[in-house]
Design a protein around this motif. Structure first.
Motif, short mmCIF file in Angstrom:
data_model
loop_
_atom_site.label_atom_id
_atom_site.label_comp_id
_atom_site.label_asym_id
_atom_site.label_seq_id
_atom_site.Cartn_x
_atom_site.Cartn_y
_atom_site.Cartn_z
N ARG A 38 0.84 -1.20 0.00
CA ARG A 38 0.00 0.00 0.00
C ARG A 38 0.88 1.25 0.00
NH1 ARG A 38 -5.53 0.59 2.99
NH2 ARG A 38 -6.59 -1.24 2.21
N GLY A 39 2.01 1.15 0.65
CA GLY A 39 2.93 2.30 0.68
C GLY A 39 3.34 2.72 -0.73
N ALA A 40 3.56 1.76 -1.60
CA ALA A 40 3.93 2.07 -2.98
C ALA A 40 2.78 2.79 -3.69
CB ALA A 40 4.29 0.79 -3.74
N LEU A 41 1.56 2.36 -3.41
CA LEU A 41 0.40 3.01 -4.02
C LEU A 41 0.29 4.45 -3.51
CD1 LEU A 41 -3.08 1.53 -4.60
CD2 LEU A 41 -2.87 3.78 -3.63
N TYR A 42 0.37 4.63 -2.20
CA TYR A 42 0.27 5.99 -1.63
C TYR A 42 1.40 6.88 -2.13
CZ TYR A 42 -3.25 4.27 1.67
OH TYR A 42 -4.38 3.74 2.23
N HIS A 43 2.59 6.33 -2.20
CA HIS A 43 3.75 7.12 -2.63
C HIS A 43 3.60 7.59 -4.08
CE1 HIS A 43 7.86 8.50 -3.04
NE2 HIS A 43 7.96 7.75 -4.13
N ASN A 44 3.09 6.72 -4.95
CA ASN A 44 3.01 7.03 -6.38
C ASN A 44 1.74 7.76 -6.80
OD1 ASN A 44 5.37 5.79 -8.00
ND2 ASN A 44 4.90 4.28 -6.40
N PHE A 45 0.63 7.51 -6.10
CA PHE A 45 -0.65 8.07 -6.56
C PHE A 45 -1.43 8.81 -5.48
CE2 PHE A 45 0.38 4.43 -9.22
CZ PHE A 45 0.42 5.05 -10.46
N GLY A 46 -1.00 8.76 -4.26
CA GLY A 46 -1.69 9.44 -3.18
C GLY A 46 -2.82 8.61 -2.60
N ASP A 47 -3.70 8.15 -3.45
CA ASP A 47 -4.85 7.35 -3.00
C ASP A 47 -5.50 6.67 -4.20
OD1 ASP A 47 -6.16 9.45 -4.29
OD2 ASP A 47 -7.00 10.30 -2.46
N LYS A 48 -6.61 6.02 -3.94
CA LYS A 48 -7.33 5.29 -4.97
C LYS A 48 -7.81 6.23 -6.08
CE LYS A 48 -11.45 2.31 -5.18
NZ LYS A 48 -12.50 1.70 -4.33
N LYS A 49 -8.25 7.41 -5.70
CA LYS A 49 -8.72 8.40 -6.67
C LYS A 49 -7.58 8.84 -7.60
CE LYS A 49 -11.23 12.79 -6.63
NZ LYS A 49 -11.84 13.79 -5.75
N GLY A 50 -6.38 9.02 -7.04
CA GLY A 50 -5.21 9.37 -7.85
C GLY A 50 -4.86 8.25 -8.82
N LEU A 51 -5.04 7.03 -8.39
CA LEU A 51 -4.78 5.88 -9.26
C LEU A 51 -5.83 5.81 -10.38
CD1 LEU A 51 -3.00 3.45 -9.83
CD2 LEU A 51 -4.27 2.17 -8.10
N LEU A 52 -7.08 6.12 -10.06
CA LEU A 52 -8.11 6.18 -11.10
C LEU A 52 -7.75 7.23 -12.14
CD1 LEU A 52 -10.88 5.40 -12.32
CD2 LEU A 52 -11.90 7.14 -10.82
N GLN A 53 -7.27 8.39 -11.70
CA GLN A 53 -6.88 9.44 -12.64
C GLN A 53 -5.76 8.95 -13.55
OE1 GLN A 53 -8.22 12.81 -13.05
NE2 GLN A 53 -7.17 12.26 -14.94
N ALA A 54 -4.81 8.21 -13.01
CA ALA A 54 -3.71 7.68 -13.83
C ALA A 54 -4.23 6.67 -14.85
CB ALA A 54 -2.66 7.03 -12.93
N VAL A 55 -5.18 5.84 -14.46
CA VAL A 55 -5.77 4.87 -15.39
C VAL A 55 -6.53 5.62 -16.49
CG1 VAL A 55 -7.52 3.04 -15.62
CG2 VAL A 55 -5.87 2.99 -13.73
N ILE A 56 -7.28 6.63 -16.12
CA ILE A 56 -8.03 7.41 -17.10
C ILE A 56 -7.07 8.12 -18.05
CG2 ILE A 56 -9.41 9.53 -17.32
CD1 ILE A 56 -11.20 8.37 -15.09
N ASP A 57 -5.97 8.66 -17.52
CA ASP A 57 -4.98 9.30 -18.39
C ASP A 57 -4.43 8.32 -19.41
OD1 ASP A 57 -5.34 11.65 -16.95
OD2 ASP A 57 -3.48 11.45 -15.79
N GLN A 58 -4.16 7.09 -18.97
CA GLN A 58 -3.66 6.07 -19.89
C GLN A 58 -4.70 5.72 -20.95
OE1 GLN A 58 -3.23 1.78 -18.71
NE2 GLN A 58 -1.04 2.24 -18.94
N LEU A 59 -5.92 5.48 -20.53
CA LEU A 59 -7.00 5.17 -21.47
C LEU A 59 -7.23 6.32 -22.44
CD1 LEU A 59 -9.72 3.42 -19.27
CD2 LEU A 59 -8.80 2.56 -21.42
N ASP A 60 -7.20 7.53 -21.92
CA ASP A 60 -7.43 8.70 -22.77
C ASP A 60 -6.36 8.81 -23.84
OD1 ASP A 60 -9.05 11.08 -23.30
OD2 ASP A 60 -7.20 12.13 -22.82
N ALA A 61 -5.13 8.55 -23.48
CA ALA A 61 -4.05 8.60 -24.48
C ALA A 61 -4.29 7.57 -25.58
CB ALA A 61 -2.70 8.37 -23.80
N GLU A 62 -4.75 6.39 -25.21
CA GLU A 62 -5.05 5.35 -26.19
C GLU A 62 -6.23 5.75 -27.08
OE1 GLU A 62 -5.67 1.82 -23.84
OE2 GLU A 62 -3.63 1.91 -23.02
N ILE A 63 -7.24 6.37 -26.48
CA ILE A 63 -8.41 6.82 -27.22
C ILE A 63 -8.00 7.88 -28.25
CG2 ILE A 63 -10.54 8.19 -26.99
CD1 ILE A 63 -11.01 6.60 -24.34
#
Length: 190
Positions: A38-63
């Motif tokens: 969990r520390g790696a997740l918090y360190h890289n994305f802050g929280d679950k919402k930050g991770l969702l934003q990263a996933v959306i950024d990746q999907l958006d680039a593909e779109i």
């Protein structure tokens, strides 16, 4: 090492968000799948919402790559503008895009028209509109206003498609209406 860790977490989250949805996915799902803490997740994305934003950024680039390809295959710049938007609407049928980008994303991150990726899309559409005005294809109109209206129509149609009981039927209606709306910009009938 940082990029590898981020990549593992984004892949794990993307899989979980697509299969279970945002609300039903847990940070333990992501970290277990990625083999991280969990520390790696918090360190890289802050929280679950930050991770969702990263996933959306990746999907958006593909779109965006897929939309650009649709535009580049078109016989004319006008058809390219239409094809690019219709490709976006068609992607609203894809389960991963439906759930992550069009259902969970807005519910968690708010209005998609305010997401950071929208400004690049608006600039590209406005530039295309300016080129079509200069070429005499469409009427003289404020390019930013036209871009915002077309992009807004496409975004709202995609949200409608994703939330519909019968997405393919709604797609057909949305594509027809979008074409008619966009054709209003033409100097002559297509």
């Amino acid at each position: 090492m940082v990029e590898e860790t981020r990549g593992k977490l984004v892949r794990a989250a993307r899989k979980a968000f697509a299969e279970k949805g945002y609300a039903a996915s847990s940070m333990d799902d992501f970290t277990a799948e990625a083999g991280l803490t969990r520390g790696a997740l918090y360190h890289n994305f802050g929280d679950k919402k930050g991770l969702l934003q990263a996933v959306i950024d990746q999907l958006d680039a593909e779109i965006l790559v897929r939309m650009r390809a649709a535009r580049e295959r078109a016989a004319t710049p006008w058809q390219g503008l239409l094809d690019e938007s219709i490709a976006y609407l068609e992607m609203a049928l894809e389960p991963e895009i439906q759930r992550i980008m069009l259902l969970d994303g807005p519910a968690v991150l708010g209005d998609p028209s305010r997401w950071p990726n929208q400004s690049a899309c608006l600039r590209a559409t406005a530039q295309t509109i300016e080129e079509l005005i200069e070429a005499g294809t469409i009427r003289s109109v404020d390019a930013e206003a036209a871009a915002r209206l077309l992009n807004g129509a496409a975004l709202n149609a995609a949200l409608w498609i994703a939330a519909a009981d019968d997405p393919p039927a709604v797609l057909a209606k949305a594509v027809e209406a979008f074409r008619r709306l966009a054709e209003g910009l033409l100097k002559m009938e297509p």
